[in-house]
Design a protein around this motif. Structure first.
Motif, PDB file in Angstrom:
ATOM      1  N   SER A 283      10.446 -11.927  16.918  1.00 19.88           N
ATOM      2  CA  SER A 283       9.605 -13.023  16.453  1.00 19.88           C
ATOM      3  C   SER A 283      10.358 -13.823  15.393  1.00 19.88           C
ATOM      4  O   SER A 283      11.248 -13.295  14.732  1.00 19.88           O
ATOM      5  N   THR A 284       9.979 -15.092  15.228  1.00 22.47           N
ATOM      6  CA  THR A 284      10.584 -15.916  14.187  1.00 22.47           C
ATOM      7  C   THR A 284       9.883 -15.773  12.851  1.00 22.47           C
ATOM      8  O   THR A 284      10.335 -16.316  11.856  1.00 22.47           O
ATOM      9  N   SER A 285       8.782 -15.056  12.835  1.00 20.89           N
ATOM     10  CA  SER A 285       8.084 -14.834  11.571  1.00 20.89           C
ATOM     11  C   SER A 285       7.833 -13.340  11.390  1.00 20.89           C
ATOM     12  O   SER A 285       7.605 -12.623  12.367  1.00 20.89           O
ATOM     13  N   PRO A 286       7.868 -12.888  10.152  1.00 24.01           N
ATOM     14  CA  PRO A 286       7.616 -11.464   9.925  1.00 24.01           C
ATOM     15  C   PRO A 286       6.172 -11.121  10.280  1.00 24.01           C
ATOM     16  O   PRO A 286       5.280 -11.962  10.154  1.00 24.01           O
ATOM     17  N   PRO A 287       5.937  -9.911  10.737  1.00 22.08           N
ATOM     18  CA  PRO A 287       4.570  -9.523  11.073  1.00 22.08           C
ATOM     19  C   PRO A 287       3.701  -9.424   9.818  1.00 22.08           C
ATOM     20  O   PRO A 287       4.202  -9.168   8.723  1.00 22.08           O
ATOM     21  N   ALA A 288       2.423  -9.659  10.002  1.00 16.75           N
ATOM     22  CA  ALA A 288       1.478  -9.584   8.889  1.00 16.75           C
ATOM     23  C   ALA A 288       1.266  -8.128   8.474  1.00 16.75           C
ATOM     24  O   ALA A 288       1.506  -7.204   9.246  1.00 16.75           O
ATOM     25  N   ALA A 289       0.818  -7.938   7.250  1.00 13.03           N
ATOM     26  CA  ALA A 289       0.506  -6.598   6.740  1.00 13.03           C
ATOM     27  C   ALA A 289      -0.509  -5.947   7.669  1.00 13.03           C
ATOM     28  O   ALA A 289      -1.335  -6.639   8.249  1.00 13.03           O
ATOM     29  N   PRO A 290      -0.425  -4.689   7.904  1.00 15.47           N
ATOM     30  CA  PRO A 290       0.332  -3.663   7.201  1.00 15.47           C
ATOM     31  C   PRO A 290       1.720  -3.404   7.788  1.00 15.47           C
ATOM     32  O   PRO A 290       2.379  -2.447   7.428  1.00 15.47           O
ATOM     33  N   TYR A 291       2.182  -4.256   8.717  1.00 13.25           N
ATOM     34  CA  TYR A 291       3.481  -4.048   9.343  1.00 13.25           C
ATOM     35  C   TYR A 291       4.612  -4.343   8.359  1.00 13.25           C
ATOM     36  O   TYR A 291       4.492  -5.203   7.493  1.00 13.25           O
ATOM     37  N   ASP A 292       5.729  -3.643   8.535  1.00 14.51           N
ATOM     38  CA  ASP A 292       6.894  -3.851   7.688  1.00 14.51           C
ATOM     39  C   ASP A 292       7.669  -5.085   8.134  1.00 14.51           C
ATOM     40  O   ASP A 292       7.728  -5.406   9.317  1.00 14.51           O
TER      41      ASP A 292
ATOM     42  N   ASP B  75       9.179   5.758  11.015  1.00 14.43           N
ATOM     43  CA  ASP B  75      10.311   6.419  11.662  1.00 14.43           C
ATOM     44  C   ASP B  75      10.997   5.555  12.721  1.00 14.43           C
ATOM     45  O   ASP B  75      12.048   5.920  13.221  1.00 14.43           O
ATOM     46  N   THR B  76      10.433   4.397  13.081  1.00 13.82           N
ATOM     47  CA  THR B  76      11.077   3.528  14.070  1.00 13.82           C
ATOM     48  C   THR B  76      11.284   2.102  13.576  1.00 13.82           C
ATOM     49  O   THR B  76      11.709   1.255  14.334  1.00 13.82           O
ATOM     50  N   ASN B  77      11.011   1.812  12.313  1.00 17.18           N
ATOM     51  CA  ASN B  77      11.151   0.430  11.863  1.00 17.18           C
ATOM     52  C   ASN B  77      12.477   0.162  11.161  1.00 17.18           C
ATOM     53  O   ASN B  77      12.683  -0.904  10.621  1.00 17.18           O
ATOM     54  N   GLN B  78      13.365   1.110  11.165  1.00 12.65           N
ATOM     55  CA  GLN B  78      14.679   0.908  10.576  1.00 12.65           C
ATOM     56  C   GLN B  78      15.669   0.684  11.713  1.00 12.65           C
ATOM     57  O   GLN B  78      15.874   1.546  12.550  1.00 12.65           O
TER      58      GLN B  78
END
Length: 86
Positions: free
Chosen positions: A61-70, A11-14
């Motif tokens: 961040s310059t890199s996407p977060p690791a799973a399980p993060y979107d 609900d907050t990652n968009q």
């Protein structure tokens, strides 16, 4: 209603936009939804970096977060400076 983006909460990652100043819970404020965001401290990044919401709420961040993060990208660094542009 605005919330700090969190990549582990659906609900907050968009991302709707980037707040251009601090906004208290009970206040109204401005959010840039398209175009350039000015006067952002981007000294931690380099021009051309693609930025993502971090696994630390409210940070980038310059890199996407690791799973399980979107994996949610928000834009590119145009000017890496204290008064940077995103």
């Amino acid at each position: 209603v605005a919330q700090i983006s969190q990549p582990d909460a659906i609900d907050t990652n968009q991302i709707f936009g980037i707040a251009t100043h601090d906004i208290d819970d009970t206040d109204e404020g401005y959010v840039t939804v398209f175009g350039i965001v000015y006067d952002v401290d981007l000294t931690a990044f380099m021009e051309g970096d693609l930025l993502y919401i971090s696994s630390t709420p409210g940070t980038l961040s310059t890199s996407p977060p690791a799973a399980p993060y979107d994996n949610v990208s928000i834009g590119y660094v145009i000017r890496a400076a204290v008064d940077g542009q995103l």
